[in-house]
Design an enzyme around this catalytic site. Structure first.
Site, mmCIF file in Angstrom:
data_model
loop_
_atom_site.group_PDB
_atom_site.id
_atom_site.type_symbol
_atom_site.label_atom_id
_atom_site.label_comp_id
_atom_site.label_asym_id
_atom_site.label_seq_id
_atom_site.Cartn_x
_atom_site.Cartn_y
_atom_site.Cartn_z
ATOM 1 N N ASP A 1 -2.421 -1.381 10.643
ATOM 2 C CA ASP A 1 -2.767 -1.219 9.225
ATOM 3 C C ASP A 1 -3.282 -2.517 8.596
ATOM 4 O O ASP A 1 -3.550 -2.585 7.410
ATOM 5 C CB ASP A 1 -1.600 -0.621 8.421
ATOM 6 C CG ASP A 1 -0.346 -1.466 8.501
ATOM 7 O OD1 ASP A 1 -0.368 -2.507 9.200
ATOM 8 O OD2 ASP A 1 0.659 -1.088 7.860
ATOM 9 N N LYS B 1 0.850 -1.206 0.000
ATOM 10 C CA LYS B 1 0.000 0.000 0.000
ATOM 11 C C LYS B 1 0.876 1.244 0.000
ATOM 12 O O LYS B 1 2.056 1.203 0.395
ATOM 13 C CB LYS B 1 -0.949 0.018 1.194
ATOM 14 C CG LYS B 1 -0.285 0.020 2.583
ATOM 15 C CD LYS B 1 0.081 1.397 3.120
ATOM 16 C CE LYS B 1 0.817 1.319 4.458
ATOM 17 N NZ LYS B 1 1.560 2.530 4.823
HETATM 18 O O1 C5P Z 1 -0.128 -1.421 15.303
HETATM 19 P P1 C5P Z 1 1.310 -1.629 14.981
HETATM 20 O O2 C5P Z 1 1.950 -2.696 15.841
HETATM 21 O O3 C5P Z 1 1.566 -1.866 13.536
HETATM 22 O O4 C5P Z 1 2.052 -0.273 15.324
HETATM 23 C C1 C5P Z 1 3.448 -0.172 15.407
HETATM 24 C C2 C5P Z 1 3.806 1.031 16.246
HETATM 25 O O5 C5P Z 1 3.429 2.232 15.571
HETATM 26 C C3 C5P Z 1 3.064 1.096 17.569
HETATM 27 O O6 C5P Z 1 3.782 0.464 18.578
HETATM 28 C C4 C5P Z 1 2.993 2.579 17.837
HETATM 29 O O7 C5P Z 1 4.226 3.034 18.343
HETATM 30 C C5 C5P Z 1 2.866 3.168 16.456
HETATM 31 N N1 C5P Z 1 1.473 3.475 16.050
HETATM 32 C C6 C5P Z 1 0.826 4.565 16.632
HETATM 33 N N2 C5P Z 1 -0.449 4.868 16.227
HETATM 34 C C7 C5P Z 1 -1.062 4.156 15.273
HETATM 35 C C8 C5P Z 1 -0.405 3.060 14.664
HETATM 36 C C9 C5P Z 1 0.877 2.759 15.079
HETATM 37 O O8 C5P Z 1 1.375 5.245 17.509
HETATM 38 N N3 C5P Z 1 -2.297 4.495 14.882
#
Ligand code: C5P
Length: 287
Positions: free
Chosen positions: A137, A11
């Site tokens: 995502d 993406k």
């Molecule tokens: O959800 P995911 O594990 O992919 O997110 C990775 C990191 O990105 C999270 O630990 C956080 O630090 C940050 N993040 C965030 N806000 C979001 C998505 C991700 O702060 N909406």
């Protein structure tokens, strides 16, 4: 049983705004996400026992619980069936740790394979929920197409498919850890927020120039100085005829929109001399 295969398209973010930091440490987002044709390929085979993830570079760290394995467990728990033995072979074609959701796209493709085979009646919305248990995502990667993503990334609204264009994707030779970049964001202090509503209107009008004019990503404002090459790549792509260019997600990959395939191919050929990981892709519609 026949191996089950699927592509896992990456993406880009046509617009990425960070609205606020939440009490749970995540951030509320307002993003326009677009699936592109640059894709990994997954093959899943049922086996006698255990979960194995295999890539060209071998078994993925032995003993480590991968996102693929976590998502598989969450899927079978959700449908109330025991987890079968599975071998997942991953052919990587997308740049890793690049801001293109490549890792999430692989997990999303795996979930779609598992749904098709083990529980075809499972609604998309439930598959998105299962995905969300392993990454913000993931819901978009499960859905695909063109969508507004809000909340952590799980509140999705379908948008009109992006008009036809060619997309040059170019990744410099360094990676930027997503949590580190989020940590640099002070959502209240961001300037030049992308016009996300204008981007959605341009999509409704099928106005490629309007879309290109509104590309925007607030992460560009907090990029550490050592990653300045991102801006140089954007300039180079615009000089080579792109309507506009932007860093995707938390970077460092840059994508550029071109009206015509030939222009994109010529620009990509030029960029490839300097950046090995340069590709031409196209927008992909909802799965
Ligand atoms: O959800 P995911 O594990 O992919 O997110 C990775 C990191 O990105 C999270 O630990 C956080 O630090 C940050 N993040 C965030 N806000 C979001 C998505 C991700 O702060 N909406």
């Amino acid at each position: 049983m026949e191996p089950m295969t699927r592509t896992a398209p990456a993406k880009i973010n046509l617009a990425l705004d960070i609205l606020r930091r939440r009490d749970d440490g995540y951030h509320d987002m307002k993003m326009v996400m677009q699936t592109v044709s640059l894709a990994d390929r997954l093959e899943v085979t049922e086996t006698d026992g255990g979960f194995v993830l295999q890539t060209e570079s071998g078994l993925i760290p032995e003993g480590k619980i991968t996102l693929e394995e976590r998502a598989t467990k969450a899927f079978f728990e959700r449908i109330g069936q025991p987890v079968p033995g599975l071998r997942v072979c991953l052919e990587k074609h997308t740049p890793a740790y690049a801001g293109m959701g490549g890792g999430s796209a692989d997990v999303a493709a795996l979930l779609r394979i598992l749904r098709d085979h083990y529980c075809p009646q499972l609604p998309d919305a439930v598959l998105e929920e299962v995905g969300f248990t392993v990454g913000s995502d993931m819901p978009f990667c499960v859905r695909g197409g063109t969508a507004l993503a809000q909340g952590r990334g799980e509140v999705l609204t379908d948008l009109p498919a992006m008009p036809a264009c060619a997309i040059v994707i170019c990744k410099p030779d360094f990676g930027i850890p997503t949590p580190e970049l989020f940590a640099r964001v002070d959502a209240g202090a961001l300037r030049n927020r992308p016009d996300v509503d204008g981007m959605m209107e341009a999509l409704h009008r099928q106005d490629l120039r309007g879309i290109a004019d509104r590309l925007g990503n607030v992460f560009e404002q907090v990029l550490p100085a050592e990653f300045g090459e991102v801006f140089s790549i954007k300039e180079q792509l615009c000089r080579l005829g792109a309507l506009n260019a932007l860093m995707s997600g938390s970077g460092p990959t840059v994508f550029a929109l071109f009206e015509r395939d030939e222009q994109a191919a010529a620009a990509a050929a030029e960029m490839k001399c300097r950046y090995r990981e340069t590709y031409v892709a196209h927008p992909v519609k909802k799965f």
